[in-house]
Write a protein that holds these residues in place. Structure first.
Motif, PDB file in Angstrom:
ATOM      1  N   PRO A  72       3.134   7.685  23.332  1.00 32.30           N
ATOM      2  CA  PRO A  72       3.190   5.822  22.929  1.00 32.30           C
ATOM      3  C   PRO A  72       3.789   5.002  21.434  1.00 32.30           C
ATOM      4  CG  PRO A  72       1.630   6.703  24.888  1.00 32.30           C
ATOM      5  CD  PRO A  72       1.961   8.020  24.094  1.00 32.30           C
ATOM      6  N   ALA A  73       4.058   4.487  21.401  1.00 32.64           N
ATOM      7  CA  ALA A  73       4.297   3.586  20.058  1.00 32.64           C
ATOM      8  C   ALA A  73       2.541   3.470  19.383  1.00 32.64           C
ATOM      9  CB  ALA A  73       5.364   2.313  20.594  1.00 32.64           C
ATOM     10  N   ARG A  74       2.952   3.857  17.887  1.00 30.72           N
ATOM     11  CA  ARG A  74       1.823   4.029  17.452  1.00 30.72           C
ATOM     12  C   ARG A  74       1.899   1.802  16.915  1.00 30.72           C
ATOM     13  NH1 ARG A  74      -0.422   8.508  16.841  1.00 30.72           N
ATOM     14  NH2 ARG A  74       0.137  10.109  18.336  1.00 30.72           N
ATOM     15  N   LEU A  75       0.157   1.969  16.845  1.00 29.86           N
ATOM     16  CA  LEU A  75      -0.001   0.828  16.429  1.00 29.86           C
ATOM     17  C   LEU A  75      -0.325   1.070  15.042  1.00 29.86           C
ATOM     18  CD1 LEU A  75       0.099  -2.639  17.226  1.00 29.86           C
ATOM     19  CD2 LEU A  75      -2.339  -1.908  18.260  1.00 29.86           C
ATOM     20  N   LEU A  76       0.303  -0.079  14.227  1.00 29.46           N
ATOM     21  CA  LEU A  76      -0.513   0.354  12.556  1.00 29.46           C
ATOM     22  C   LEU A  76      -1.797  -0.969  12.487  1.00 29.46           C
ATOM     23  CD1 LEU A  76       2.548   1.479  10.895  1.00 29.46           C
ATOM     24  CD2 LEU A  76       1.117   2.384  11.430  1.00 29.46           C
ATOM     25  N   GLY A  77      -1.559  -2.280  13.274  1.00 25.56           N
ATOM     26  CA  GLY A  77      -2.309  -2.885  13.040  1.00 25.56           C
ATOM     27  C   GLY A  77      -2.022  -4.132  13.774  1.00 25.56           C
ATOM     28  N   PHE A  78      -1.842  -5.676  13.123  1.00 29.17           N
ATOM     29  CA  PHE A  78      -1.683  -6.402  13.561  1.00 29.17           C
ATOM     30  C   PHE A  78      -1.705  -7.961  12.382  1.00 29.17           C
ATOM     31  CE2 PHE A  78      -5.768  -6.437  14.407  1.00 29.17           C
ATOM     32  CZ  PHE A  78      -6.451  -7.028  14.817  1.00 29.17           C
ATOM     33  N   SER A 130       9.831  -3.170  13.389  1.00 20.05           N
ATOM     34  CA  SER A 130       9.180  -3.128  11.585  1.00 20.05           C
ATOM     35  C   SER A 130       9.954  -4.261  10.443  1.00 20.05           C
ATOM     36  CB  SER A 130      10.084  -1.815  11.265  1.00 20.05           C
ATOM     37  OG  SER A 130       8.643  -0.515  12.047  1.00 20.05           O
ATOM     38  N   ARG A 131      10.098  -5.862  11.874  1.00 20.34           N
ATOM     39  CA  ARG A 131      10.102  -6.716  11.207  1.00 20.34           C
ATOM     40  C   ARG A 131       9.470  -7.844  11.073  1.00 20.34           C
ATOM     41  NH1 ARG A 131      15.124  -3.752  12.284  1.00 20.34           N
ATOM     42  NH2 ARG A 131      16.485  -3.235  10.329  1.00 20.34           N
ATOM     43  N   ASP A 363       5.235  -3.786  24.956  1.00 24.62           N
ATOM     44  CA  ASP A 363       5.901  -3.220  26.143  1.00 24.62           C
ATOM     45  C   ASP A 363       4.875  -2.415  26.297  1.00 24.62           C
ATOM     46  OD1 ASP A 363       7.320  -5.055  24.299  1.00 24.62           O
ATOM     47  OD2 ASP A 363       7.945  -3.309  23.578  1.00 24.62           O
ATOM     48  N   ASN A 364       5.780  -2.783  27.784  1.00 26.10           N
ATOM     49  CA  ASN A 364       5.026  -1.517  28.855  1.00 26.10           C
ATOM     50  C   ASN A 364       3.508  -1.964  29.284  1.00 26.10           C
ATOM     51  OD1 ASN A 364       7.480  -0.010  29.688  1.00 26.10           O
ATOM     52  ND2 ASN A 364       7.280   0.638  27.419  1.00 26.10           N
ATOM     53  N   LEU A 406       4.103  -2.053  14.886  1.00 29.56           N
ATOM     54  CA  LEU A 406       3.841  -1.348  15.510  1.00 29.56           C
ATOM     55  C   LEU A 406       5.238   0.093  14.699  1.00 29.56           C
ATOM     56  CD1 LEU A 406       4.082  -2.869  18.131  1.00 29.56           C
ATOM     57  CD2 LEU A 406       3.450  -0.350  19.214  1.00 29.56           C
ATOM     58  N   MET A 407       4.699   0.947  14.977  1.00 28.15           N
ATOM     59  CA  MET A 407       5.711   2.120  14.365  1.00 28.15           C
ATOM     60  C   MET A 407       7.656   1.545  15.214  1.00 28.15           C
ATOM     61  SD  MET A 407       4.221   5.519  12.299  1.00 28.15           S
ATOM     62  CE  MET A 407       5.776   5.752  12.066  1.00 28.15           C
ATOM     63  N   THR A 408       8.647   1.621  13.828  1.00 27.51           N
ATOM     64  CA  THR A 408      10.155   1.455  14.420  1.00 27.51           C
ATOM     65  C   THR A 408      10.386   2.344  15.395  1.00 27.51           C
ATOM     66  OG1 THR A 408      11.048   1.047  11.388  1.00 27.51           O
ATOM     67  CG2 THR A 408      12.652   1.472  13.615  1.00 27.51           C
TER      68      THR A 408
END
Length: 418
Positions: A72-78, A130-131, A363-364, A406-408
């Protein structure tokens, strides 16, 4: 003599080993199985740089779908946006902890903070691929701009000023008029497109008008304007993220009876009825609580509903808007999870703090950000794991918006030169 035999044996063994390695690494199917064990999308990019065969294996769409399902997409923060005491927005980045050493290094190298940009008010409007789209109040005007935390050298890219709302035509003093305005983005390959979305709803005549502008060059140009009738509006959702753009369609979880869908290609509205559980025999919505929508792979849509600490995740995959196309994919009780974290409302007498509020859905519907008991909580839906990621100070503290970072995805691979 013996030395010569040993050398010939070593050469034969090395040649056989090289042939076996070439046989494995030259097989795209076997390469795909090996690449599935890589941890991050950045590892795929590094592997793709080895040779053309590896690039084709790593960038194959079918393989990328398998990789995405396995990782799954890696969550870096918020990014957390809230009103400050001087009635302006302030946005701050909160990294997720704990992280793996690789992801922790990514966060350390990035430039996530927004305080260096001079602005009386800073609000995050969109965060994808990532933007980060921010709205800065400078010199008496709101100016949108794009911040790229993982590419600090790009700096802040200022976008043209947003279209000005015609306040003479739509008086903001009219208590029957609700206006939702946001910047949405959509990816097409490695290109990011930006749209300005406005929804004007007049409660008196039940008329909703959507205006969509697209950023083209150095100006916002009107793409479509369409109107429809809405009998009842969930006005509480106008300040949330229950609106998203995907495949040239804007999905809005803002009406009482159904999900509103605006097709940017045909300039027409359509609807998706809510799940049968929340409708009576004539299709009228019967639930209360919080709802939020999320993108699904393909053309589907997820709906997250929470009431009395019971959270339900629904998936709609049908090509038409019937209620029978909904599938209940998960039900999670939040009360026990909060008890495990030793989170309770014993320190407050305000009933407001006893409810769960949805701030963001991945997402998902892979993760959900909630606000409960003066805490921001991160819910990993797949693992049914709850984590306290931010504590608010002050009895009246309230988070306004949360945008996950999240990471790109998908990875940006090198371009083949024929």
């Amino acid at each position: 003599m013996e030395d010569a035999k040993r050398e010939r044996g070593k050469s034969t063994l090395a040649a056989a080993s090289a042939a076996a390695i070439s046989l494995v690494l030259g097989d795209c199917d076997l390469l795909g199985e090996i690449f599935l064990h890589l941890a991050f999308p950045t590892d795929l990019v590094r592997a793709a740089a080895v040779c053309r065969r590896w690039l084709r294996a790593a960038s194959d769409p079918a393989f990328l779908r398998r990789f995405r399902d396995a990782h799954p997409a890696r969550l870096l923060g918020f990014y957390l946006s809230a009103f400050s005491a001087n009635q302006s927005f302030r946005a701050a980045f909160v990294p997720m902890t704990p992280q793996t050493p690789d992801l922790d290094a990514v966060v350390r190298r990035g430039r996530f903070g927004l305080d260096s940009y001079v602005s009386r008010s800073t609000r995050v409007m969109d965060c994808r691929n990532s933007r980060v789209v921010v709205n800065l109040f400078r010199d008496g005007y709101f100016t949108p701009a794009v911040h790229s935390p993982l590419h600090p050298a790009r700096g802040l890219v200022t976008l043209p000023r947003l279209p000005v709302l015609d306040e003479k035509k739509n008086s903001l003093d009219d208590e029957k008029l609700y206006i939702f305005r946001e910047v949405l983005s959509q990816e097409c390959g490695n290109v990011q497109y930006y749209f300005r979305f406005e929804l004007h709803y007049n409660q008196k005549d039940e008329q909703a008008t959507a205006n969509v502008y697209k950023l083209q060059g150095d100006a916002w140009t009107m793409q479509i304007s369409a109107s429809t009738k809405i009998s009842s509006l969930l006005t509480s959702t106008l300040n949330t993220l229950s609106v998203f753009l995907v495949n040239d369609k804007i999905y809005m979880g803002i009406t009482v009876h159904n999900i509103l869908v605006l097709d940017l290609t045909s300039s027409t509205f359509s609807t998706i009825n809510y799940p049968m559980k929340y409708s009576n025999r004539v299709g009228k919505l019967m639930f209360d609580g919080e709802i939020m929508l999320a993108r699904a792979n393909g053309s589907g849509v997820y709906l997250v509903h929470v009431k009395e600490l019971q959270l339900c995740v629904w998936l709609h995959n049908g090509c038409h808007g019937s209620m029978g196309d909904w599938l209940l994919v998960n039900t999670i009780g939040l009360r026990d999870l909060c008890a495990n974290l030793k989170i309770s409302n014993s320190t407050t007498e305000d009933d407001y703090d006893c409810d769960a509020y949805i701030h963001a859905v991945g997402d998902n519907a892979e993760f959900i950000f909630l606000q409960m008991y003066q805490c921001v909580l991160y819910l990993d839906v797949r693992r049914s794991a709850l984590q306290n990621v931010y504590n608010m100070t002050g009895k009246k503290a309230h988070v306004t918006l949360i945008h996950p970072y999240l990471m790109t995805w998908p990875p940006i691979f090198p371009v083949l030169k024929e």
